[in-house]
Design a protein around this motif. Structure first.
Motif, PDB file in Angstrom:
ATOM      1  N   ASN A 170     -21.271  -3.579  -7.990  1.00 56.03           N
ATOM      2  CA  ASN A 170     -21.314  -3.621  -6.531  1.00 56.03           C
ATOM      3  C   ASN A 170     -19.885  -3.558  -6.003  1.00 56.03           C
ATOM      4  O   ASN A 170     -19.317  -4.550  -5.560  1.00 56.03           O
ATOM      5  CB  ASN A 170     -22.007  -4.901  -6.048  1.00 56.03           C
ATOM      6  N   PRO A 171     -19.281  -2.360  -6.056  1.00 56.80           N
ATOM      7  CA  PRO A 171     -17.858  -2.258  -5.698  1.00 56.80           C
ATOM      8  C   PRO A 171     -17.593  -2.515  -4.228  1.00 56.80           C
ATOM      9  O   PRO A 171     -18.496  -2.488  -3.387  1.00 56.80           O
ATOM     10  CB  PRO A 171     -17.507  -0.808  -6.078  1.00 56.80           C
ATOM     11  N   LEU A 172     -16.346  -2.782  -3.947  1.00 61.15           N
ATOM     12  CA  LEU A 172     -15.896  -3.027  -2.579  1.00 61.15           C
ATOM     13  C   LEU A 172     -16.054  -1.770  -1.724  1.00 61.15           C
ATOM     14  O   LEU A 172     -15.915  -0.646  -2.218  1.00 61.15           O
ATOM     15  CB  LEU A 172     -14.426  -3.459  -2.584  1.00 61.15           C
ATOM     16  N   HIS A 173     -16.305  -1.975  -0.443  1.00 62.63           N
ATOM     17  CA  HIS A 173     -16.470  -0.850   0.486  1.00 62.63           C
ATOM     18  C   HIS A 173     -15.128  -0.595   1.178  1.00 62.63           C
ATOM     19  O   HIS A 173     -14.898  -1.042   2.309  1.00 62.63           O
ATOM     20  CB  HIS A 173     -17.573  -1.168   1.490  1.00 62.63           C
ATOM     21  N   LEU A 174     -14.261   0.108   0.502  1.00 66.73           N
ATOM     22  CA  LEU A 174     -12.941   0.382   1.063  1.00 66.73           C
ATOM     23  C   LEU A 174     -12.344   1.625   0.424  1.00 66.73           C
ATOM     24  O   LEU A 174     -12.789   2.078  -0.642  1.00 66.73           O
ATOM     25  CB  LEU A 174     -12.011  -0.824   0.870  1.00 66.73           C
ATOM     26  N   ASP A 175     -11.338   2.162   1.115  1.00 69.34           N
ATOM     27  CA  ASP A 175     -10.601   3.320   0.595  1.00 69.34           C
ATOM     28  C   ASP A 175      -9.174   2.938   0.209  1.00 69.34           C
ATOM     29  O   ASP A 175      -8.592   3.540  -0.689  1.00 69.34           O
ATOM     30  CB  ASP A 175     -10.550   4.435   1.641  1.00 69.34           C
ATOM     31  N   VAL A 176      -8.615   1.960   0.921  1.00 64.33           N
ATOM     32  CA  VAL A 176      -7.239   1.502   0.682  1.00 64.33           C
ATOM     33  C   VAL A 176      -7.230  -0.017   0.684  1.00 64.33           C
ATOM     34  O   VAL A 176      -7.778  -0.640   1.601  1.00 64.33           O
ATOM     35  CB  VAL A 176      -6.265   2.032   1.754  1.00 64.33           C
ATOM     36  N   LEU A 177      -6.621  -0.603  -0.328  1.00 60.59           N
ATOM     37  CA  LEU A 177      -6.480  -2.062  -0.401  1.00 60.59           C
ATOM     38  C   LEU A 177      -5.006  -2.411  -0.527  1.00 60.59           C
ATOM     39  O   LEU A 177      -4.306  -1.877  -1.396  1.00 60.59           O
ATOM     40  CB  LEU A 177      -7.242  -2.617  -1.601  1.00 60.59           C
ATOM     41  N   VAL A 178      -4.532  -3.311   0.331  1.00 64.19           N
ATOM     42  CA  VAL A 178      -3.177  -3.842   0.249  1.00 64.19           C
ATOM     43  C   VAL A 178      -3.282  -5.300  -0.171  1.00 64.19           C
ATOM     44  O   VAL A 178      -3.951  -6.097   0.492  1.00 64.19           O
ATOM     45  CB  VAL A 178      -2.447  -3.738   1.598  1.00 64.19           C
TER      46      VAL A 178
ATOM     47  N   VAL B  63      -4.738   1.377  -4.152  1.00 68.02           N
ATOM     48  CA  VAL B  63      -4.371  -0.036  -4.062  1.00 68.02           C
ATOM     49  C   VAL B  63      -2.861  -0.174  -4.087  1.00 68.02           C
ATOM     50  O   VAL B  63      -2.172   0.494  -4.882  1.00 68.02           O
ATOM     51  CB  VAL B  63      -5.030  -0.874  -5.185  1.00 68.02           C
ATOM     52  N   ILE B  64      -2.344  -1.004  -3.184  1.00 66.10           N
ATOM     53  CA  ILE B  64      -0.902  -1.226  -3.038  1.00 66.10           C
ATOM     54  C   ILE B  64      -0.643  -2.712  -3.239  1.00 66.10           C
ATOM     55  O   ILE B  64      -1.152  -3.546  -2.485  1.00 66.10           O
ATOM     56  CB  ILE B  64      -0.425  -0.793  -1.642  1.00 66.10           C
TER      57      ILE B  64
END
Length: 610
Positions: free
Chosen positions: A261-269, A294-295
């Motif tokens: 059940n992965p996270l619903h995002l395109d970019v994670l800081v 991911v940053i």
């Protein structure tokens, strides 16, 4: 009980092992003295923050780090004075190579708890997978970077943004004032402008304090960004804790978001990444969708996580290899800067995803805090001692040897906390009181004793009461107006997380409540009886202070040399101070701490190269 069991029991009684270490050893060893010692040892190492136990360190001299040598010698003899640990361990049923669910794993001459071996493998596989993302137009990227960062030739913030724009995984590390959040704000603006579709951008940090600080910093930066109204609307508004991001459940180790059940995002800081331990990093990686960017932001020189691992520090050590020639050329074309390169044989791919920020914009040459932080970080004791003599007005070193010294430190604390307590008495609102409280904070290395948070919090309370600034009730009731507390356990239902600071005050109906500052600048009130585990917070450990910043920071060092007192701890405490630092210590203790460097043993760097 066997002789080995009795000896390990003695080690527990003397604080050399935890009861957990002994119980684990007895559970899996079946009275085999070699396996019992190895299991207790590797468990204790994990408790001390190490991911693994290298077989080369399994000698009598390293047992208990040289403490209690007579007991260590007796345990060593009871184990048969082992000379070849590989031969003794590699055929044990409780020890595998990772392919079967054994309690321990033996890999590359290192002994692991199975869960840490698995986690390290997940992180290594992630960092050695395909890191290059679908590139934006080089010409358009150069234009956008120029618009946000200018065109000066030596701009590491601009290089950092270019690194992140061209890699699925990027790591940006820098000390205080190097502009990590400014860099990421401009980087996110560039991503928004370069992307042809709206991006789901999420901000996260390990603690509530660090999340609130990231929210505030990026909110302030947003006003100065060259974005249209529509583009600003796509900018992330709030950072949340990693536990909340992953869907941590009360009283459960299970997380809502994972590989299924992965996270619903395109970019994670992820800010304050030095605080992220190995297990949390593995869980975060498992929950990322395959396309996500991911940053990681952080200061590689700060204290590592409380739990096992020093992931950010391990990764950033690869930056010493320099960029590959091809990568340096790409970054130069995108930024107009020259990042340099090197042809290192066997270099790891992750080196091309790292940028170390080099210039501090917060501390000028006249800043004692900045100069002191640099000197401590380099381990230069002579330079540190010279800095104290140079007349900086923002730093002071106060002796802490006698009872008179200790009392003077308490008197200073009373003066430091007088502001928020007077604001309370004057009828200031919760928001004003909470902001005033953040102006001054005492940090220490220990929990117990007169130099630890428990002893200091009680003595500070007594001193504040004598000064007429607080009125503590007698009996078992611990609540009084002005009591500061720190949350010690996450409670997602209440929206309170480990590290959050609250202050007890009366609400509009004259009822006792504890008020907390929210990431958006608002205030939340909670009944004391509903709070999760917490503790008084006039003094807090340096570990707990990570992700925070105080106008005036006071650091109290212990009265003797202890393993917990390290260069990283002193550096982290110094860099919590924005305008003023007071350090209370015996000069000999301070010197010993600066010379002692934290070591976190792991196999991550080796696994990145194989």
């Amino acid at each position: 009980m066997t002789g080995m069991t009795l000896l390990l029991q003695r080690a527990c009684e003397q604080g050399l092992l935890r009861p957990l270490d002994l119980h684990f050893a007895r559970l899996i060893a079946n009275d085999d003295p070699h396996l019992m010692l190895a299991a207790a040892w590797v468990s204790a190492e994990a408790g001390a923050g190490h991911v693994c136990l290298p077989l080369a360190r399994m000698t009598a001299q390293h047992l208990f780090a040289g403490h209690e040598p007579e007991l260590a010698k007796a345990i060593w003899q009871a184990a048969g004075a082992p000379q070849n640990w590989l031969a003794l361990l590699q055929h044990q049923e409780a020890i595998g190579k990772g392919g079967s669910p054994t309690p321990l794993v033996l890999s590359q001459q290192r002994l692991y708890l199975n869960r840490l071996w698995q986690a390290e493998g997940q992180v290594a596989a992630f960092l050695t997978s395909s890191l290059v993302t679908e590139p934006f137009s080089a010409e358009r990227t150069r234009q956008v970077l120029d618009s946000h960062f200018g065109q000066q030739p030596d701009n590491w913030q601009k290089i950092a943004a270019a690194v992140a724009l061209t890699r699925r995984v990027s790591i940006i590390s820098g000390g205080p004032g190097t502009g990590k959040t400014t860099t990421v704000a401009k980087l996110l603006a560039a991503l928004i402008q370069l992307s042809s579709v709206p991006l789901r951008i999420q901000l996260a940090a390990p603690t509530g304090k660090s999340a609130a600080r990231l929210t505030q910093s990026l909110g302030n930066a947003l006003a100065g960004l060259q974005l249209s109204t529509a583009e600003k609307a796509r900018f992330p508004q709030e950072a949340i804790t990693l536990h909340r991001l992953l869907g941590a459940k009360p009283d459960s180790q299970r997380l809502s978001h994972n590989v299924d059940n992965p996270l619903h995002l395109d970019v994670l800081v992820v800010d304050e990444a030095s605080m992220v331990d190995l297990s949390m990093m593995a869980e975060l990686i498992a929950a990322l969708p395959a396309w996500a960017r991911v940053i990681f932001l952080g200061d590689r020189d700060q204290l590592a996580s409380v739990e096992a691992g020093a992931v950010l520090g391990d990764i950033c050590s690869c930056a010493a290899q320099g960029y590959s020639p091809q990568r340096a050329q790409e970054l130069q074309q995108l930024t107009g800067c020259e990042p340099g390169y090197s042809d290192v044989v066997g270099a790891v791919a992750i080196r091309d995803s790292i940028c170390l920020l080099r210039k501090s914009y917060r501390f000028a040459s006249h800043s004692g805090i900045g100069q002191l932080a640099l000197a401590v970080n380099s381990g230069d004791v002579r330079q540190v001692e010279d800095i104290w003599q140079r007349g900086f007005t923002d730093i002071s070193l106060q002796p802490l040897v006698s009872q008179k010294d200790y009392q003077r430190m308490l008197n200073d604390a009373v003066d430091g906390f007088r502001g928020y307590l007077n604001a309370l008495k004057a009828g200031a609102g919760p928001e004003a009181v909470l902001r005033q409280f953040s102006h001054y904070q005492i940090l220490c290395a220990l929990r117990d004793g007169p130099f630890g948070i428990q002893g200091l919090n009680e003595r500070i309370a007594q001193a504040l009461q004598r000064a007429g600034l607080i009125l503590r009730p007698s009996g078992e009731n611990r609540w009084f107006i002005g009591r500061p507390i720190m949350i010690a356990r996450n409670d997602s239902a209440l929206g309170l997380y480990n590290g959050d600071i609250g202050i007890a005050m009366l609400d509009d109906q004259q009822r006792m409540k504890v008020f907390f500052m929210l990431p958006d600048g608002g205030v939340k009130a909670v009944q004391p009886s509903r709070l999760p585990q917490h503790e008084t917070a006039w003094a807090m450990t340096v570990h707990k202070s990570q992700g925070s910043e105080f106008v005036h920071t006071a650091l109290v060092l212990p009265g003797q040399v202890l393993p917990v007192l390290t260069r990283e701890l002193v550096y982290t405490a110094i860099t919590r101070a924005r305008e003023r630092l007071s350090l209370y210590a015996d000069a000999k203790i301070l010197r010993a701490g600066i010379r002692s460097q934290t070591e976190r043993r792991s196999g991550l760097i080796a696994r990145l190269t194989t």
